[in-house]
Design a protein around this motif. Sequence first.
Motif, PDB file in Angstrom:
ATOM      1  N   UNK A  98       0.818  -1.209   0.000  1.00 47.17           N
ATOM      2  CA  UNK A  98       0.000   0.000   0.000  1.00 47.17           C
ATOM      3  C   UNK A  98       0.857   1.267   0.000  1.00 47.17           C
ATOM      4  N   UNK A  99       0.235   2.380  -0.332  1.00 46.95           N
ATOM      5  CA  UNK A  99       0.845   3.700  -0.213  1.00 46.95           C
ATOM      6  C   UNK A  99       0.370   4.344   1.083  1.00 46.95           C
ATOM      7  N   UNK A 100       1.155   5.277   1.579  1.00 43.75           N
ATOM      8  CA  UNK A 100       0.796   6.001   2.803  1.00 43.75           C
ATOM      9  C   UNK A 100       1.580   7.307   2.798  1.00 43.75           C
ATOM     10  N   UNK A 101       0.982   8.340   3.397  1.00 46.26           N
ATOM     11  CA  UNK A 101       1.616   9.653   3.326  1.00 46.26           C
ATOM     12  C   UNK A 101       0.999  10.567   4.381  1.00 46.26           C
ATOM     13  N   UNK A 102       1.794  11.511   4.857  1.00 44.64           N
ATOM     14  CA  UNK A 102       1.305  12.611   5.670  1.00 44.64           C
ATOM     15  C   UNK A 102       1.382  13.867   4.817  1.00 44.64           C
ATOM     16  N   UNK A 103       0.236  14.476   4.562  1.00 43.43           N
ATOM     17  CA  UNK A 103       0.157  15.663   3.711  1.00 43.43           C
ATOM     18  C   UNK A 103      -0.395  16.832   4.521  1.00 43.43           C
TER      19      UNK A 103
END
Length: 315
Positions: free
Chosen positions: A181-186
């Motif tokens: 999966x992808x994951x990010x803090x934006x």
Amino acid sequence: FQLVGTMWHGGLTYPITCGESHGALIGTDLIVVSGFTEGYGQATAKNYALDTSNSSAVWRRLADLPIPEGVTHGAHVVVGKEFYMCGGFLGGHPGGHISTCVVYDHPTNKWDTFAPLPAGRAGGGMIHDSTRNALFFNGGAQRPAGTYNYTDFNETWMYSFNDPSAGWGSKPASPFLSNHKSYVTAIDNLGRKRHFFIGGQVGGDEPNGNIVDNYEFDAIGETWTKRQNMPFPRGHATSSTIAVSCGFIIIAGTTNGTGKTSDISYYDIPSNTWTKIGNLNTGINSPVCAISGGTLSCVTGWETGYYSAKIQIEI
């Protein structure tokens, strides 16, 4: 956010052929950690950095990963000048899941270990919440070494830097199962940090098991909220999901039916919408990408031979 100018190559080629590597930007250095090399047969413990602020810079060898067999599919996040990575598959394909957590301190070029995950996981996601000063690990899969038998999980665990002796504690599970999966803090239009876990594949079905799900995790309230799905199913874009503007972009990866994709799409937090921004020059999965100095750079990943690309951006 938009791409401008023309994509070009040169001066960025990674020193070894790698796929499924981990990577991120620390300051102006693009850090690339481990990955498969010589095909899927083995993984490397070698790591490199490139100063993206210097057009004549060359790749610098970093301290080796303290796992000699190498690791792929770990969940990783940068906190300050440190690179944290947990879990993954050990060594060449099909390696087994591990629970090991390591941290790389970039200023001193040293690795260390910290509290292992409660159980082995690979292809999960991990973010850092600055308010709680904690890591949150979600999902991923188990696969015994030498097999292709995946079991997906949706558990969430928290590791607090304020109380490291407590190790990892359980938090609310995510509403979806996936690995790769992808994951990010934006950062949204009000300057708030927002955490997202996106897509991936179900079990070992890379050709047709990729999903479109996009969920936001509120680390304070410990809740999951469904956001707009991706325009198409996508996995293998873990190290090519990057915060930018008031949202994030996902670059390349794998989609159902056609395999590797070159698509670059932007998710805008305020409007909860996706927009196609452009394409890389070829379909590729698992690249390591970073935005620095008005340039989007991508290296490594599964394509024929070495892969590197750069393109100017405008935010």
